[in-house]
Design an enzyme around this catalytic site. Structure first.
Site, PDB file in Angstrom:
ATOM      1  N   GLN A 112       0.852  -1.195   0.000  1.00  0.00           N
ATOM      2  CA  GLN A 112       0.000   0.000   0.000  1.00  0.00           C
ATOM      3  C   GLN A 112       0.885   1.240   0.000  1.00  0.00           C
ATOM      4  OE1 GLN A 112      -1.462   0.741   3.875  1.00  0.00           O
ATOM      5  NE2 GLN A 112      -3.255   1.885   3.249  1.00  0.00           N
ATOM      6  N   GLY A 113       0.818   2.035  -1.048  1.00  0.00           N
ATOM      7  CA  GLY A 113       1.671   3.225  -1.163  1.00  0.00           C
ATOM      8  C   GLY A 113       0.878   4.481  -0.884  1.00  0.00           C
ATOM      9  N   TYR A 114       0.606   4.722   0.391  1.00  0.00           N
ATOM     10  CA  TYR A 114      -0.088   5.951   0.784  1.00  0.00           C
ATOM     11  C   TYR A 114       0.914   6.971   1.337  1.00  0.00           C
ATOM     12  CZ  TYR A 114      -4.909   4.029   0.547  1.00  0.00           C
ATOM     13  OH  TYR A 114      -6.115   3.519   0.141  1.00  0.00           O
ATOM     14  N   SER A 115       1.572   6.579   2.461  1.00  0.00           N
ATOM     15  CA  SER A 115       2.382   7.547   3.225  1.00  0.00           C
ATOM     16  C   SER A 115       3.587   8.051   2.446  1.00  0.00           C
ATOM     17  CB  SER A 115       2.887   6.917   4.515  1.00  0.00           C
ATOM     18  OG  SER A 115       1.834   6.387   5.239  1.00  0.00           O
TER      19      SER A 115
ATOM     20  N   GLU B 124      -4.228   9.094  17.826  1.00  0.00           N
ATOM     21  CA  GLU B 124      -4.837  10.440  17.884  1.00  0.00           C
ATOM     22  C   GLU B 124      -5.806  10.628  16.717  1.00  0.00           C
ATOM     23  OE1 GLU B 124      -1.522   9.886  18.015  1.00  0.00           O
ATOM     24  OE2 GLU B 124      -1.210  10.287  20.144  1.00  0.00           O
TER      25      GLU B 124
ATOM     26  N   GLU C  70      -8.899  -1.641   5.977  1.00  0.00           N
ATOM     27  CA  GLU C  70      -7.644  -1.814   6.733  1.00  0.00           C
ATOM     28  C   GLU C  70      -7.945  -1.808   8.231  1.00  0.00           C
ATOM     29  OE1 GLU C  70      -4.769   1.304   6.018  1.00  0.00           O
ATOM     30  OE2 GLU C  70      -3.194   0.185   7.058  1.00  0.00           O
TER      31      GLU C  70
ATOM     32  N   SER D  44       4.831  -1.274   3.989  1.00  0.00           N
ATOM     33  CA  SER D  44       4.929  -2.662   4.482  1.00  0.00           C
ATOM     34  C   SER D  44       4.881  -3.628   3.302  1.00  0.00           C
ATOM     35  CB  SER D  44       3.768  -2.985   5.421  1.00  0.00           C
ATOM     36  OG  SER D  44       3.709  -2.075   6.472  1.00  0.00           O
TER      37      SER D  44
HETATM   38  C1  LIG Z   1       4.113  -0.710  11.382  1.00  0.00           C
HETATM   39  C2  LIG Z   1       3.705   0.318  10.364  1.00  0.00           C
HETATM   40  C3  LIG Z   1       3.307  -0.083   9.115  1.00  0.00           C
HETATM   41  C4  LIG Z   1       2.931   0.855   8.157  1.00  0.00           C
HETATM   42  N1  LIG Z   1       2.588   0.415   6.906  1.00  0.00           N
HETATM   43  C5  LIG Z   1       2.266   1.325   5.964  1.00  0.00           C
HETATM   44  C6  LIG Z   1       1.977   0.892   4.628  1.00  0.00           C
HETATM   45  O1  LIG Z   1       2.035  -0.298   4.322  1.00  0.00           O
HETATM   46  N2  LIG Z   1       1.678   1.818   3.705  1.00  0.00           N
HETATM   47  C7  LIG Z   1       1.615   3.151   3.996  1.00  0.00           C
HETATM   48  O2  LIG Z   1       1.280   3.929   3.125  1.00  0.00           O
HETATM   49  N3  LIG Z   1       1.893   3.602   5.253  1.00  0.00           N
HETATM   50  C8  LIG Z   1       2.230   2.718   6.232  1.00  0.00           C
HETATM   51  N4  LIG Z   1       2.545   3.145   7.495  1.00  0.00           N
HETATM   52  C9  LIG Z   1       2.578   4.579   7.757  1.00  0.00           C
HETATM   53  C10 LIG Z   1       1.468   5.086   8.676  1.00  0.00           C
HETATM   54  O3  LIG Z   1       0.227   5.018   8.016  1.00  0.00           O
HETATM   55  C11 LIG Z   1       1.850   6.509   9.099  1.00  0.00           C
HETATM   56  O4  LIG Z   1       3.034   6.421   9.858  1.00  0.00           O
HETATM   57  C12 LIG Z   1       0.748   7.168   9.919  1.00  0.00           C
HETATM   58  O5  LIG Z   1      -0.352   7.454   9.117  1.00  0.00           O
HETATM   59  C13 LIG Z   1       1.236   8.446  10.626  1.00  0.00           C
HETATM   60  O6  LIG Z   1       1.813   9.323   9.716  1.00  0.00           O
HETATM   61  P1  LIG Z   1       3.245   9.996   9.985  1.00  0.00           P
HETATM   62  O7  LIG Z   1       4.195   8.919  10.357  1.00  0.00           O
HETATM   63  O8  LIG Z   1       3.542  10.875   8.839  1.00  0.00           O
HETATM   64  O9  LIG Z   1       3.049  10.889  11.307  1.00  0.00           O
HETATM   65  P2  LIG Z   1       2.379  12.329  11.374  1.00  0.00           P
HETATM   66  O10 LIG Z   1       1.111  12.322  10.614  1.00  0.00           O
HETATM   67  O11 LIG Z   1       3.400  13.347  11.041  1.00  0.00           O
HETATM   68  O12 LIG Z   1       2.022  12.411  12.921  1.00  0.00           O
HETATM   69  C14 LIG Z   1       2.979  12.762  13.934  1.00  0.00           C
HETATM   70  C15 LIG Z   1       2.211  12.874  15.257  1.00  0.00           C
HETATM   71  O13 LIG Z   1       1.226  13.931  15.179  1.00  0.00           O
HETATM   72  C16 LIG Z   1      -0.081  13.422  15.497  1.00  0.00           C
HETATM   73  N5  LIG Z   1      -1.095  14.062  14.669  1.00  0.00           N
HETATM   74  C17 LIG Z   1      -1.049  14.278  13.338  1.00  0.00           C
HETATM   75  N6  LIG Z   1      -2.198  14.870  12.914  1.00  0.00           N
HETATM   76  C18 LIG Z   1      -2.979  15.024  14.017  1.00  0.00           C
HETATM   77  C19 LIG Z   1      -4.278  15.574  14.241  1.00  0.00           C
HETATM   78  N7  LIG Z   1      -5.021  16.082  13.251  1.00  0.00           N
HETATM   79  N8  LIG Z   1      -4.758  15.555  15.511  1.00  0.00           N
HETATM   80  C20 LIG Z   1      -4.032  15.032  16.549  1.00  0.00           C
HETATM   81  N9  LIG Z   1      -2.779  14.513  16.387  1.00  0.00           N
HETATM   82  C21 LIG Z   1      -2.274  14.507  15.152  1.00  0.00           C
HETATM   83  C22 LIG Z   1       0.000  11.946  15.180  1.00  0.00           C
HETATM   84  O14 LIG Z   1      -0.973  11.196  15.878  1.00  0.00           O
HETATM   85  C23 LIG Z   1       1.423  11.601  15.606  1.00  0.00           C
HETATM   86  O15 LIG Z   1       1.480  11.368  16.984  1.00  0.00           O
HETATM   87  C24 LIG Z   1       2.946   2.242   8.468  1.00  0.00           C
HETATM   88  C25 LIG Z   1       3.366   2.648   9.733  1.00  0.00           C
HETATM   89  C26 LIG Z   1       3.751   1.710  10.679  1.00  0.00           C
HETATM   90  C27 LIG Z   1       4.209   2.186  12.027  1.00  0.00           C
END
Ligand SMILES: Cc1cc2nc3c(=O)[nH]c(=O)nc-3n(C[C@H](O)[C@H](O)[C@H](O)COP(=O)(O)OP(=O)(O)OC[C@H]3O[C@@H](n4cnc5c(N)ncnc54)[C@H](O)[C@@H]3O)c2cc1C
Length: 398
Positions: A130-133, A379, A249, A165
């Site tokens: 899944q290529g979202y992030s 969050e 998901e 992942s």
């Molecule tokens: C084990 C694992 C597997 C993953 N697998 C995939 C995958 O296969 N494909 C993929 O695309 N992504 C994947 N991810 C990525 C995951 O979806 C992102 O890490 C997640 O969405 C958080 O984004 P970020 O890391 O950019 O943190 P940020 O969005 O930058 O957040 C940083 C902090 O700010 C808080 N925050 C942000 N916005 C708000 C808000 N509006 N209100 C309150 N708090 C807020 C967050 O909760 C967090 O604590 C994976 C992550 C992990 C840990």
């Protein structure tokens, strides 16, 4: 919901048990559950397991029969999860294909896409990621910068994804890219692609996690190519499709409730055996009280999961309440694993070969942090529950 097991459901359980006994990899039931370390062997082992499940009719049992599922009832689905967790079945290498991409294609894909991908998802012939992030676009997914530009009947993709992942094992990626910069709202102008990972424009670089494993990756797109036939939904309107996949998901992660149930039982067993001052831990009033609290919360979470699953089956698709399951299961897993580490005293901080007993709980503890982030952070789940389940006003920051 009535939880009484009927004769038919008991037969279903026995059929699955017998099948597992017959088909699990050699030595698995006796506790030999070591997976191959080397990437290619690991991939081959898990793809073979997925194909064995498929041939037995045991992948995606809740999917419609028409698409290779079993039209399983709610109780059958519950029994299925319980039995898979009971034998600690090998992980699904195509977890993303089965739990996320497949259901999304059944809901939103064209007939050609269903024809082309669904069976390969089931058999494990095609593993998905899944290529979202992206860097700077995780919780705020609409901030993605990877772009797709039309070039005749093709699209040329450039940009970077992160935390992908299974990216190192995947054949295809359910990928979001920006196809327009002219929209007033930033969630417009995004398109969902079914990108072929086996091309020179796609490079994956593994990221090492704190437990030493390498399950996710950075993915670089440099003039990667996709075709119109690899777009799901309409061009610039991928947001709707993206949400559909994300709800699947979160429902999938909610099913970790059954793992939580098993971990609770394992914790009780450990507290019976582990002795402090010559007394089993289970005799300690603090430990007992904490366990009673975990039991009440995990039981409540499981019942809530059943309620949400019932609604999902009635509606034919998951809703925002899947965020409740995702939040509860990941936070409780983290808390429980941390507690078990702490009651082991100094043994709790020992790792791998230094530890006197195996490091099952240490593994769980380190992995549990990622669980509260992947699929959307706690969050963000709380915001979704507040706004979309409880109908509270929108988060002030957005
Ligand atoms: C084990 C694992 C597997 C993953 N697998 C995939 C995958 O296969 N494909 C993929 O695309 N992504 C994947 N991810 C990525 C995951 O979806 C992102 O890490 C997640 O969405 C958080 O984004 P970020 O890391 O950019 O943190 P940020 O969005 O930058 O957040 C940083 C902090 O700010 C808080 N925050 C942000 N916005 C708000 C808000 N509006 N209100 C309150 N708090 C807020 C967050 O909760 C967090 O604590 C994976 C992550 C992990 C840990």
């Amino acid at each position: 919901m009535d939880f009484t097991i009927t004769k038919r459901e008991e037969d279903f359980r026995q059929e699955l048990r017998a099948w597992l006994e017959e088909n699990l990899p050699d030595g698995w039931l006796e506790g030999n559950r070591e997976l191959p370390k080397e990437k290619d062997k690991y991939s081959e082992f898990l793809r073979n397991w997925q194909n064995t499940l498929y041939e037995g009719g045991w992948t995606a049992i809740a999917w419609p029969k028409k698409y290779g599922g079993r039209d399983a009832t709610l109780m059958e689905e519950i029994i299925y999860h319980q039995e898979m967790v009971r034998v600690q079945a090998p992980p699904l290498v195509n977890y993303i294909g089965i739990h996320m991409v497949g259901p999304t294609l059944i809901q939103n894909g064209t007939e050609e896409q269903k024809e082309q991908y669904i069976k390969k998802i089931l058999t494990g012939e095609q593993v998905w990621c899944q290529g979202y992030s992206e860097p700077n676009a995780g919780s705020d997914l609409a901030a993605i910068q990877s772009s797709a530009v039309r070039d005749g009947d093709r699209w040329i993709l450039n940009g970077q994804k992160v935390w992908t992942s299974f990216g190192h094992l995947a054949d295809r990626c359910f990928l979001l890219a920006r196809t327009s910069h002219n929209s007033e709202k930033k969630h417009k102008g995004i398109t969902a692609f079914l990108l072929d990972m086996n091309q020179s424009g796609v490079e994956t670089k593994p990221i090492v996690q704190m437990d030493g494993r390498q399950e996710f990756n950075e993915v670089y797109l440099t003039d990667a190519v996709a075709y119109d036939s690899e777009i799901v939904g309409d061009v610039d309107e991928g947001w709707r499709v993206m949400i559909a996949l994300m709800l699947h998901e979160r429902t999938g992660i909610g099913a970790e409730m059954f793992t939580l149930e098993k971990q609770f039982n394992d914790m009780v067993e450990m507290a019976k055996e582990f002795r402090v001052n010559d007394k089993p831990l289970l005799k300690d009033p603090f430990v007992r009280q904490k366990m009673a609290d975990f039991y009440a919360r995990s039981r409540g979470s499981l019942l809530n999961y059943y309620r949400n699953l019932t609604n999902t089956l009635k509606r034919g698709k998951p809703g925002p309440e899947s965020s409740i399951d995702k939040l509860l299961v990941s936070e409780l897993t983290k808390e429980m694993a941390g507690f078990i580490m702490s009651i082991q005293g100094h043994n709790g901080v020992l790792w791998k070969e230094d530890a006197p007993v195996d490091t099952y709980w240490q593994d769980n503890f380190l992995g549990s942090f990622g669980q509260t982030i992947g699929g959307g952070t706690s969050e963000v789940q709380r915001n979704t529950i507040g706004e979309r389940v409880l109908g509270l006003p929108k988060d002030m920051g957005r």
